[in-house]
Design a protein around this motif. Sequence first.
Motif, PDB file in Angstrom:
ATOM      1  N   CYS A 212     -24.175   8.855  81.610  1.00  0.00           N
ATOM      2  CA  CYS A 212     -25.232   7.924  81.218  1.00  0.00           C
ATOM      3  C   CYS A 212     -24.760   6.897  80.187  1.00  0.00           C
ATOM      4  CB  CYS A 212     -26.412   8.693  80.641  1.00  0.00           C
ATOM      5  SG  CYS A 212     -27.181   9.839  81.784  1.00  0.00           S
ATOM      6  N   CYS A 215     -24.129   3.777  81.810  1.00  0.00           N
ATOM      7  CA  CYS A 215     -25.092   3.371  82.833  1.00  0.00           C
ATOM      8  C   CYS A 215     -26.019   2.285  82.297  1.00  0.00           C
ATOM      9  CB  CYS A 215     -25.916   4.590  83.279  1.00  0.00           C
ATOM     10  SG  CYS A 215     -27.152   4.183  84.524  1.00  0.00           S
ATOM     11  N   PHE A 217     -28.962   1.744  83.193  1.00  0.00           N
ATOM     12  CA  PHE A 217     -30.360   2.195  83.162  1.00  0.00           C
ATOM     13  C   PHE A 217     -30.658   3.031  81.924  1.00  0.00           C
ATOM     14  CE2 PHE A 217     -29.624   1.723  87.783  1.00  0.00           C
ATOM     15  CZ  PHE A 217     -30.592   0.760  88.030  1.00  0.00           C
ATOM     16  N   MET A 218     -29.678   3.301  81.098  1.00  0.00           N
ATOM     17  CA  MET A 218     -29.890   4.135  79.913  1.00  0.00           C
ATOM     18  C   MET A 218     -30.400   3.257  78.763  1.00  0.00           C
ATOM     19  SD  MET A 218     -28.876   5.501  76.892  1.00  0.00           S
ATOM     20  CE  MET A 218     -27.275   4.784  76.604  1.00  0.00           C
ATOM     21  N   CYS A 232     -33.626   7.592  80.209  1.00  0.00           N
ATOM     22  CA  CYS A 232     -33.273   7.051  81.525  1.00  0.00           C
ATOM     23  C   CYS A 232     -34.433   6.201  82.035  1.00  0.00           C
ATOM     24  CB  CYS A 232     -32.984   8.182  82.504  1.00  0.00           C
ATOM     25  SG  CYS A 232     -32.722   7.580  84.179  1.00  0.00           S
ATOM     26  N   ASN A 234     -34.372   4.675  85.252  1.00  0.00           N
ATOM     27  CA  ASN A 234     -34.100   4.416  86.669  1.00  0.00           C
ATOM     28  C   ASN A 234     -35.099   5.223  87.501  1.00  0.00           C
ATOM     29  OD1 ASN A 234     -33.178   4.177  89.254  1.00  0.00           O
ATOM     30  ND2 ASN A 234     -31.026   4.487  88.733  1.00  0.00           N
ATOM     31  N   SER A 237     -33.812   8.024  89.635  1.00  0.00           N
ATOM     32  CA  SER A 237     -33.093   9.144  89.032  1.00  0.00           C
ATOM     33  C   SER A 237     -34.055  10.302  88.786  1.00  0.00           C
ATOM     34  CB  SER A 237     -32.483   8.708  87.695  1.00  0.00           C
ATOM     35  OG  SER A 237     -32.078   9.844  86.975  1.00  0.00           O
ATOM     36  N   ALA A 239     -34.109  11.930  86.270  1.00  0.00           N
ATOM     37  CA  ALA A 239     -34.366  11.936  84.830  1.00  0.00           C
ATOM     38  C   ALA A 239     -35.162  10.715  84.391  1.00  0.00           C
ATOM     39  CB  ALA A 239     -33.041  11.981  84.071  1.00  0.00           C
ATOM     40  N   TYR A 248     -24.813  13.217  80.204  1.00  0.00           N
ATOM     41  CA  TYR A 248     -25.441  13.518  81.499  1.00  0.00           C
ATOM     42  C   TYR A 248     -25.077  12.393  82.475  1.00  0.00           C
ATOM     43  CZ  TYR A 248     -29.234  14.610  84.797  1.00  0.00           C
ATOM     44  OH  TYR A 248     -29.957  14.936  85.919  1.00  0.00           O
ATOM     45  N   GLY A 249     -25.452  12.551  83.705  1.00  0.00           N
ATOM     46  CA  GLY A 249     -25.197  11.509  84.691  1.00  0.00           C
ATOM     47  C   GLY A 249     -25.811  11.904  86.005  1.00  0.00           C
ATOM     48  N   CYS A 250     -25.981  10.939  86.873  1.00  0.00           N
ATOM     49  CA  CYS A 250     -26.523  11.247  88.203  1.00  0.00           C
ATOM     50  C   CYS A 250     -25.969  10.230  89.196  1.00  0.00           C
ATOM     51  CB  CYS A 250     -28.053  11.233  88.190  1.00  0.00           C
ATOM     52  SG  CYS A 250     -28.769   9.590  88.154  1.00  0.00           S
ATOM     53  N   ALA A 252     -27.435   8.014  90.713  1.00  0.00           N
ATOM     54  CA  ALA A 252     -28.059   6.693  90.656  1.00  0.00           C
ATOM     55  C   ALA A 252     -27.486   5.855  89.521  1.00  0.00           C
ATOM     56  CB  ALA A 252     -29.563   6.844  90.481  1.00  0.00           C
ATOM     57  N   HIS A 253     -26.351   6.252  88.988  1.00  0.00           N
ATOM     58  CA  HIS A 253     -25.671   5.476  87.934  1.00  0.00           C
ATOM     59  C   HIS A 253     -25.524   4.021  88.379  1.00  0.00           C
ATOM     60  CE1 HIS A 253     -22.482   4.125  85.280  1.00  0.00           C
ATOM     61  NE2 HIS A 253     -22.681   5.205  84.533  1.00  0.00           N
TER      62      HIS A 253
HETATM   63  S1  SF4 Z   1     -26.607   7.906  85.046  1.00  0.00           S
HETATM   64 FE1  SF4 Z   1     -28.495   8.488  86.116  1.00  0.00          FE
HETATM   65  S2  SF4 Z   1     -29.642   9.670  84.605  1.00  0.00           S
HETATM   66 FE2  SF4 Z   1     -28.097   8.571  83.464  1.00  0.00          FE
HETATM   67  S3  SF4 Z   1     -29.143   6.707  82.820  1.00  0.00           S
HETATM   68 FE3  SF4 Z   1     -28.078   6.248  84.750  1.00  0.00          FE
HETATM   69  S4  SF4 Z   1     -29.617   6.548  86.329  1.00  0.00           S
HETATM   70 FE4  SF4 Z   1     -30.385   7.582  84.459  1.00  0.00          FE
END
Ligand code: SF4
Length: 303
Positions: A212, A215, A217-218, A232, A234, A237, A239, A248-250, A252-253
């Motif tokens: 994140c 990212c 979106f953070m 987050c 997004n 996501s 989260a 953390y991460g997902c 949808a980064h």
């Molecule tokens: S990596 Fe995923 S969880 Fe982290 S801020 Fe980006 S979209 Fe949100």
Amino acid sequence: MRSRTPDRLCAEAVELAREAAAEAARPGTVGEYVRAVADADRVVTHLFECQEPGYRGWRWAVTVTRASRAKVVTVDETVLLPGPDALLAPEWVPWSERLRPGDLGPGDLLPSEAEDLRLEPGYSGEDSPPPNSAVSEEMQQLAAVEDADVTAGPPAAQETPPAAGSIAAVAEELGMRRARVLSRYGLHVAADRWDEAFGAKTPMAQAAPASCVTCGFMMPIAGSLRQAFGVCANEFSPADGRVVSLAYGCGAHSEAAVMPKPPRPAPPVIDETVVEPLPLRGPAERTGGSVEPDAPAEELGHS
Ligand code: SF4
């Protein structure tokens, strides 16, 4: 101190004890005789099986006794007691320990205790906390009254903003102008909880292409926890709207993958090897208004 040898007369009063148990129990639910226990000098408890369906393993305990140098045995008390294999209710747990995240519903009130370790006094600039604070004198007086009802009410009157440049104004800017603020312990437990839900050790983070912290979106947060957490933003996501660890991460980064561009259409092909006849005027123009179906069209040849 218990006598090892039951008093003989008391130990022999089994029928007296059975009658007392039968009187206290529902008809036909006093079962087999179990044994006698010497409680003290001339005090013996007789145990009978309880055959109530809901009291498996319980026993009727009838305590009999007699006075010193007396020959008459009398019933002292009759109670139902659990045996070693009795079916028992789970140990009672106070509501404050039973409460779980998500239990609070609309309209419920969950006042924090004055000694709540997660909180510590903030700087309010006033001598006393607001009247609806758990640490205010009014609330402590209210809590001291037995069976005091706590009812929902309107929030306390808003305080006037502090003068610019005053200590109260600085405290407000730092988020501390409240009766209580998060203590160090409160910060730690919150951080542990968030890290467990959206931290580096979760399966989602382990499989994420990036964390994140990189990212787009953070959203950063304020305060000391900004060094480790953000929010987050997004919608795709899991989260979204949650506090996430920077580790953390997902999937949808924002930089997870470059989206493939749609294929460009092929440029038009101009065939320059054949002659295409194109009529310059329509049939009506060529015949002065009347259309002659068989009239040859004036054509222009292109090469
Ligand atoms: S990596 Fe995923 S969880 Fe982290 S801020 Fe980006 S979209 Fe949100």
